[in-house]
Structures are given as structure tokens and as C-alpha cells.
Design a protein around this motif. Structure first.
Motif, PDB file in Angstrom:
ATOM      1  N   THR A   3       0.830  -1.196   0.000  1.00  0.00           N
ATOM      2  CA  THR A   3       0.000   0.000   0.000  1.00  0.00           C
ATOM      3  C   THR A   3       0.866   1.248   0.000  1.00  0.00           C
ATOM      4  OG1 THR A   3      -1.750  -1.162   1.137  1.00  0.00           O
ATOM      5  CG2 THR A   3      -1.775   1.230   1.312  1.00  0.00           C
ATOM      6  N   VAL A   7       0.601   3.853  -3.118  1.00  0.00           N
ATOM      7  CA  VAL A   7       0.086   5.199  -2.872  1.00  0.00           C
ATOM      8  C   VAL A   7       1.166   6.247  -3.179  1.00  0.00           C
ATOM      9  CG1 VAL A   7      -0.695   6.772  -1.055  1.00  0.00           C
ATOM     10  CG2 VAL A   7      -1.609   4.445  -1.175  1.00  0.00           C
ATOM     11  N   LEU A  24      -5.095   5.360  -9.389  1.00  0.00           N
ATOM     12  CA  LEU A  24      -4.765   4.389  -8.343  1.00  0.00           C
ATOM     13  C   LEU A  24      -6.008   3.566  -8.059  1.00  0.00           C
ATOM     14  CD1 LEU A  24      -2.839   3.225  -6.200  1.00  0.00           C
ATOM     15  CD2 LEU A  24      -3.601   5.029  -4.648  1.00  0.00           C
ATOM     16  N   ASP A  72      -7.420   0.402  -5.957  1.00  0.00           N
ATOM     17  CA  ASP A  72      -7.153  -0.539  -4.854  1.00  0.00           C
ATOM     18  C   ASP A  72      -7.953  -1.824  -5.098  1.00  0.00           C
ATOM     19  OD1 ASP A  72      -6.602  -1.866  -2.546  1.00  0.00           O
ATOM     20  OD2 ASP A  72      -7.149  -0.233  -1.193  1.00  0.00           O
ATOM     21  N   ASP A 124      -5.905   1.714   0.931  1.00  0.00           N
ATOM     22  CA  ASP A 124      -5.340   2.885   0.252  1.00  0.00           C
ATOM     23  C   ASP A 124      -6.106   4.166   0.597  1.00  0.00           C
ATOM     24  OD1 ASP A 124      -3.851   0.917  -0.863  1.00  0.00           O
ATOM     25  OD2 ASP A 124      -4.176   1.493  -2.948  1.00  0.00           O
ATOM     26  N   HIS A 162     -11.754   2.093  -5.444  1.00  0.00           N
ATOM     27  CA  HIS A 162     -11.501   0.820  -4.766  1.00  0.00           C
ATOM     28  C   HIS A 162     -12.773  -0.020  -4.725  1.00  0.00           C
ATOM     29  CE1 HIS A 162     -12.494   2.262  -0.357  1.00  0.00           C
ATOM     30  NE2 HIS A 162     -13.543   2.299  -1.135  1.00  0.00           N
ATOM     31  N   ASP A 214      -3.318  -1.925  -6.735  1.00  0.00           N
ATOM     32  CA  ASP A 214      -2.805  -2.454  -5.471  1.00  0.00           C
ATOM     33  C   ASP A 214      -3.535  -3.771  -5.200  1.00  0.00           C
ATOM     34  OD1 ASP A 214      -1.660  -2.819  -3.022  1.00  0.00           O
ATOM     35  OD2 ASP A 214      -2.685  -1.166  -2.021  1.00  0.00           O
TER      36      ASP A 214
END
Lengths: 610, 150
Positions: A15, A19, A34, A36, A44, A137, A167
Motif C-alpha cells: 500500500t 500510494v 490508483l 485498490d 489505500d 476501490h 494495489d
């Protein structure tokens, strides 16, 4: 460009890396996204703190029962390979949490009394206006098991013109494989300890098997990291960068802050890593089984030493978040306790054996389930199996035969073993095959017998393998009259954790005073409360962040638990691990002292249990 | 698949089919007790879905039939299938240690009473039931997955 950040082991800094890389690249004016993909424990957002403005639902088809049409024949319950349907008194009861959404029941129902309708299993939240990059996410509903479907939905936000940073969750199970599918490059975050190396081997085996260009980032680097480099040199996987081991980084992380905002020196470091990632080549070949991991081979057996206790107590150590020091502490307790049966319940990334040097006595295969298999001589290439399959597990890439130019093959990673294809195949060319998905071992260590296991990459049913490990540990304790079982549990709050703690006498939760450590500890305390298991808390790296440590004590009291020990942040812990020893064996540092005190407390607590 | 089904029906009837009809009139009750073994003197298995064995006992004459529970090693849904198995045996009451929500829902739909927190031998449990001092529970007393290990 799609970069997936993964790691075999939890808590290596996935993470943090994902990030901070996103911030560093965005600062360069790059379009960054980004995403997650750790949908079971997304973290995140704790660092990015986005304003989510869009939410989309993730649904899977689940059967709906029509009472008027149903004759109660029970065909659906018979067909279901997941035991998700019961037919009693002419009524079909459908259990959605157990259902895998394969669609077979709707197909076999002779009265068409079942049909498929979408059912909610999670959500994807996105923040398109988040600055300085797009963030999204996924959240899997508690109790649902179809994490890959939510990962897939999060990946819907990938934009071809952006740098997409994914991620992934820790480990090598299905959701990770799902996150890695179609990515341009994989970054594996590891740490220079025997645990880090062991789990890195599993992760590298996975990415190379998938043919994904792979680079390694060593977090908490000591500068040389011989333990990692000796192996990576031998398998030709490049190390693309290092993040040094500094207490100040850990402190920034513990407060939930962005490293590059407080420690500018890391920014060029991350940009260099990005550059190196862009130039990685496709891997030439997957790892051989010898390279993948040192195989545990049995040694001649000697008799286990017998104890004198008629009854035993089982203590299991869990954490929620990975990398809080669960195994480090379990290993130390094992040495201090001297006599017990040890159970390594973390079958996805078993590490306890690295500290306790077990001498393997028995090796057993683990049959984890069934999968379909196509007879390429009988297949006529009609494709009805592929149409029926809800998991997209059939591929037209089998060898030719007399009837078809190409035949269908089952992709074992995607196959959920529902058996739909077996039923629909007009020429009966598909059959069900039992699959060996792991191995379990009985070994001897200097602190008593040990049961441990290893689950294959991207294999399911870890809960059942955990149950196997615990059952055998229980049988050994009874047979050898040893009064204690000490178990090392897996991270998370999912099925394998439930399997690790259900029915145990005491759960010890090892947490750390960081934003994500506290977040995940709450979830684990909910779990132990749910099962009515007494839970006590040990704070590792306790002096890292006083505020978060206070928060842990407060939450513990709220949840009828208690903090029984605080172990300070101590660099000699890392030295001990690097040397492949437990902390208490290695030296007299502050952590070693604190762990000894903690063990005294645990013993008192165990005696107090009635 | 068909043959599996026929097999179940067969095992249901093979021992007690004749007795049943007469005895139901005399308020005979059929109990399904979760057991660790195949005898009345074996201990009650605290788990429902993953119990080793079901012992189906007629309260009137204590005649019984032991059925091995193949669901004990199921990957998932053990409680659901065990409940269906008990329903197929035409049991009126389940005596067990713990019963989870999925099994409870299935047993409830089948009109079977569930009595939990039973300990000791199967014989004692049945005798205790016959004194009339046990009462059925209104809901599951443990959560899902509670019986994953003994």
C-alpha cells in the motif's frame, strides 16, 4: 500502462509503495489512476482520503425460486456442488452466501422453477475528481466469497491513456491472479527477511507463470539485502529499487501520512523505480519447481516425546493486518514455552517453519476439490461448455482430433468445479477430476511436533486445509498428552481465519499502532466476539505512535478485550529474522525482553481460563 | 446422480418402515441426535453440520439407526445438507450441541424442532428428552462456520 503491486507476504509495504508512487508520478504531471484491488481489506483510502462521488454495484447471478412451478423434485439440490440448496417438504431453500453463481440449478430444473437474477456482492467506489489522481476501490460484502468478481469490476476503471497502479491483496490466491491478469508489469514488494524471501518465491512463481514482466522492490532495505539478492540473481528477476529501513518512515506511515510529502528524498527514488519498471522484458520462462521453493523432504523418523497432560488448550495468534509480527511472536513463544504442538494455520504463506527449522517426518497430499477436465480425443469442439460456463474457464486451445481442428480445454485457475460443462457436453467428453491443491506436513522441532501446510498458487479452499492442520495438531496433542497447541494464524478476516480460530481457547491478536493496523484490528475483534472466543491484544512496535497505541487500548476495552503486552520497535528484531532465529534466541534487545514478559502474561491468562 | 438419490431413499426405509406407521399413532417421536459414533452410548457431537454421525432414535422403544454423515468433510454448506438428510429421515426433533443459521433455517422449513446445548451420551440425551424437560430453541445458537473444527 498497467502496473500491479503485489507481494506474497502481507505487511511488506504494498500500500505504501502504490500510494506513494501514485503521488510521485502525479507530481510529474502524468495522468495517474490508483485502483485498490484488495477488496477484502482495502487500505489505500486511509492514506488518499478521497471524496467518493460515484458508486457502482457489483452483482452476480443467483437463483430465484418460483414456488408455483416447483414440484419439489430435488434435482437442483442434487446438482449443486456447493451444497447451497436444500429441498425439504417440497420447498427449495437457496443459500446465497454458499452459492457460487454457476447457474447449474437453473439449467437442471425440469420445471423451469429457478431462474437467475442479479444479486449484490459488493460495490466499487470511485473518486474521479480526487486530486492529484483518479482513485477507486472495491469493497466485498462481509461473508461473500467471490472477491475476483469485485476485483474485475474495479479494473473496469483502468484507462488506456493513464498510468494505472493496481494495489493487489497479499498472497497468491484467486483475487491476486485476477488483479494481475492483463497487466503490463508486476512489482513485487518484499523485505530482506527469511519470511520475505519465502513469500517472494511464491509471488515470483505466480507472475512468471502468468508471463508478466516482473520487478522486485525491497522495502526496509539494509542496503545489501543478500538474503533476497542471492536468490533473485539465481533466477534472473531484477531488483528495480529499494526503500531503506528507517524508523521515521514507519512513523509517517503509522499516522496515515504520505511518505514523499514528509521525506522528499523518496520521490526521485520512486521515479527511478518507475523508469526501471518501464524497461522490463517479458520473462523467458516460468520458475522450475526447485527454484520455486526449497521442497520439504521427509527425514527418518524418531519417536515424538510424550507429555503428561490429559487435556490441552489451544492458543491461536492472529492479526487482521499482515506483517504486524504474528509469526515472529509465535516463534518466540514456541521457544519460551518449550513443549507444545505447533500448528501453522497460515497455509497460503506458511512461515513458521523458517524460524523453527522443522525436520519433516510425514508428507500428505491435500485434495481440495474437484475441477472439470476435457478429453481432447472425444471433444467435438461445439463450444456448448464455454457458453454454459459462468466463470469463463473454457479455452479453445486444445489439440486437434479427427472431428475438430481445435478442442476445448479447462483453465484450472478459473474453473470453480461446478460441473455445468459436464452436464451440458453432448458427447460426454468432460469429467470431474479431484485436484490436489496443497500439501501438509508433520515435522519435529526443538519445541515439539509441528503441523504445517502449503497451498498451491491460486488454489481455493484454504479453510479446509487449515481445518486439516488443526485437526491433526489436536490429534497429536491428545495422542502425545501434550497440554498446549500454539497456532500461527493467517492475516485477514476471511474463511481461513475463521477456520483457524473457531473453537480455540484463546486468540492473541498482534497489532501495530498504525492507521491500517488499528483499522484491521477492529475487524478481527468483531470476528472473535462473533464466535465468542476470548481475545487478548499484544501491541507490536508499540512506541511507534503513542496516539494510535492509545486508540488500540480504547477499542480493546470497548470490545471486552485487553492489551496484555507492548513490544517496542526494535531494530534487532530484524537482525534476528535475517539470521533465521527467533527474537528471544537472538539477543537481549528491548523487544526480546518484552516478548518474554508477554509470554508470562499469556501463561497467567491461560491458567485463569476455566 | 440418480442412483445417489435412490440410495438415500432406500436407506431411509430399510429399517423402520413397518414400525413407523403404527408408532406415529402412539405419539412416538423420531429424534435425530448428532453423535461422535454409531452407538447410543457414544457422546453427542457438539457440531450439527459436521457431526460424525446421526443417530435416529424412536422414543417409544429406543430402537435406532445410525447414519454416517458424509457432509462432515464438505467444502461448504455442510449444515444445509445435513439438515436435508435429517429431514429425509422424517425426524421430528434434532438434539445437538450447536446449530448454525443455515442448518436452522433448513430444519425450520422442514418443521423439525431443534434443541441445542445437549451434552453427554446419546442415550442420556434421549432419556432426558423423554422426561419433557427440554425445550426447542427459537433460532441458531452459533454463527456460520462454528463447527469447522471439533
Amino acid at each position: 500502462m498497467i502496473i500491479t503491486v503485489a507481494s506474497g507476504k502481507g505487511g511488506t509495504g504494498k500500500t505504501t509503495f502504490a500510494v506513494n508512487l501514485a503521488y510521485a508520478l502525479a507530481k510529474q504531471g502524468e495522468g495517474v489512476r490508483l485502483l485498490d484491488c484488495d477488496v477484502e481489506e482495502p487500505n489505500d483510502h486511509l492514506f488518499v482520503q478521497p471524496q467518493f462521488t460515484e458508486t457502482s454495484e457489483v452483482t452476480v447471478p443467483k437463483p430465484v425460486w418460483n414456488e408455483e412451478k416447483c414440484t419439489g423434485c430435488g434435482e437442483c439440490a442434487q446438482a449443486c456442488n456447493y451444497n447451497a440448496i436444500a429441498v425439504v417438504k417440497g420447498r427449495a431453500l437457496i443459500f446465497n452466501e454458499v452459492c457460487h453463481s454457476c447457474g447449474l440449478c437453473s439449467y437442471v430444473c425440469p420445471e423451469k422453477a429457478l431462474h437467475e437474477a442479479p444479486s449484490l456482492i459488493g460495490v466499487v467506489q470511485s473518486a474521479p475528481r480526487n486530486q492529484p489522481f483518479f482513485f477507486a476501490h472495491g469493497l466485498l460484502n462481509i461473508g461473500e466469497s467471490l472477491a475476483p468478481k469485485v476485483v474485475q469490476a474495479v479494473k473496469g476503471h483502468i484507462h488506456p491513456d493513464s498510468i494505472n497502479i493496481l494495489d493487489a491483496s497479499p498472497g497468491t490466491a484467486c483475487p491476486v491472479v485476477k488483479a494481475l491478469e492483463g497487466t503490463d508489469v508486476a512489482v513485487l514488494i518484499t523485505e530482506p527477511t527469511p519470511f520475505g524471501l519465502n513469500d517472494l518465491k511464491l509471488a515470483v512463481a505466480m507472475t512468471l507463470k502468468m508471463g508478466i514482466p516482473t520487478g522486485i522492490v525491497i522495502n526496509r532495505s539494509d542496503g545489501e539485502d543478500r538474503i533476497i539478492t542471492d536468490w533473485t540473481d539465481s533466477v534472473n528477476v531484477p531488483i528495480v529499487g529499494r526503500i531503506p529501513f528507517e524508523r521515521k518512515y514507519a512513523e509517517t506511515y503509522s499516522r496515515g501520512n504520505i511518505l514523499i510529502h514528509e521525506h522528499a528524498e523518496l520521490e526521485p527514488n520512486l521515479l527511478e523505480i518507475y523508469k526501471a519498471l518501464c524497461t522490463l522484458d517479458k520473462p523467458a520462462s516460468p520458475l522450475t519447481s526447485e527454484q520455486e521453493s526449497a521442497a520439504l523432504t521427509p527425514m527418518p523418523a524418531t519417536a515424538f516425546e510424550k507429555g503428561q497432560d490429559l487435556d490441552h488448550r489451544e492458543v491461536v495468534i492472529i492479526s487482521g493486518k499482515g506483517g504486524t509480527g504474528k509469526t515472529t511472536i509465535t516463534g518466540s513463544f514456541a521457544v519460551l514455552s518449550q513443549k507444545q504442538v505447533l500448528a501453522d494455520n497460515d497455509v497460503d504463506a506458511a512461515d513458521l517453519h523458517l524460524l523453527l527449522a522443522p525436520r519433516v517426518r510425514e508428507v500428505h497430499p491435500f485434495v481440495g476439490g474437484t475441477k472439470s477436465s476435457v478429453d481432447s480425443l472425444a471433444c467435438i469442439g461445439c463450444g456448448r461448455c464455454a457458453e454454459a460456463c459462468h466463470f469463463d474457464a473454457l479455452r479453445l486451445n486444445g489439440p486437434a482430433n479427427a472431428v475438430a481442428d481445435k478442442t476445448w480445454q479447462v483453465d484450472p485457475v478459473s474453473c470453480e468445479g461446478c460441473g455445468f460443462c459436464i452436464r451440458i457436453c453432448p458427447v460426454k467428453a468432460i469429467w470431474e477430476e479431484e485436484t490436489i491443491t496443497g500439501t501438509w506436513y508433520v515435522s519435529e522441532t526443538d519445541c515439539g511436533p509441528m503441523v504445517h501446510a502449503r497451498l498451491g498458487i491460486a488454489e481455493e479452499n484454504s479453510g479446509r486445509l487449515v481445518t486439516q492442520v488443526r485437526n491433526h495438531a489436536g490429534a497429536l496433542a491428545k495422542q502425545l498428552e501434550i497440554g498446549r497447541i500454539l497456532g500461527d494464524g493467517p492475516p485477514g478476516t476471511g474463511c481461513p481465519v475463521i477456520a483457524s480460530i473457531s473453537g480455540c481457547d484463546l486468540a492473541l491478536i498482534v497489532t501495530e499502532p498504525t492507521v491500517s493496523g488499528v483499522h484491521d484490528m477492529k475487524r478481527v475483534l468483531d470476528l472473535t466476539a462473533h464466535f465468542g472466543i476470548p481475545a487478548l491484544i499484544i501491541i507490536n512496535k508499540a512506541d511507534l505512535n503513542a496516539n494510535q497505541a492509545e486508540e488500540i487500548i480504547r477499542i480493546a476495552e470497548e470490545q471486552q478485550s485487553r492489551v496484555i503486552a507492548k513490544i517496542p520497535f526494535d531494530k534487532t528484531v530484524n537482525d534476528a529474522l535475517t539470521a533465521g532465529k527467533t527474537v528471544v534466541q537472538h539477543g537481549q534487545g528491548t523487544a526480546s525482553h518484552a516478548i518474554k514478559e508477554a509470554w508470562q502474561k499469556v501463561q497467567q491468562e491461560l491458567e485463569a481460563l476455566t | 446422480m440418480q442412483s445417489k438419490k435412490r440410495g438415500r431413499r432406500f436407506s431411509r426405509n430399510w429399517k423402520h418402515s413397518h414400525k413407523n406407521k403404527k408408532q406415529t399413532r402412539k405419539k412416538n417421536m423420531k429424534l435425530a441426535v448428532t453423535s461422535t459414533g454409531t452407538n447410543l452410548d457414544d457422546l453427542v457431537d457438539p457440531r450439527f453440520g459436521r457431526c460424525a454421525c446421526f443417530i435416529i432414535v424412536e422414543t417409544e422403544d429406543m430402537s435406532f439407526n445410525a447414519i454416517t454423515n458424509n457432509n462432515s468433510a464438505a467444502g461448504g454448506g455442510a449444515g444445509i445438507q445435513s439438515a436435508q438428510l435429517v429431514a429425509e429421515q422424517d425426524a421430528n426433533v434434532v438434539l445437538t450441541g450447536n446449530c448454525g443459521p443455515n442448518a436452522f433455517r433448513t430444519l425450520e422449513a422442514a418443521g423439525i424442532d431443534v434443541i441445542t446445548n445437549i451434552k453427554g451420551s446419546v442415550r442420556d440425551a434421549v432419556e432426558h428428552y423423554k422426561t419433557g424437560s427440554l425445550s426447542a430453541t427459537n433460532g441458531p445458537n452459533v454463527s456460520s462456520h462454528a463447527g469447522m473444527t471439533p
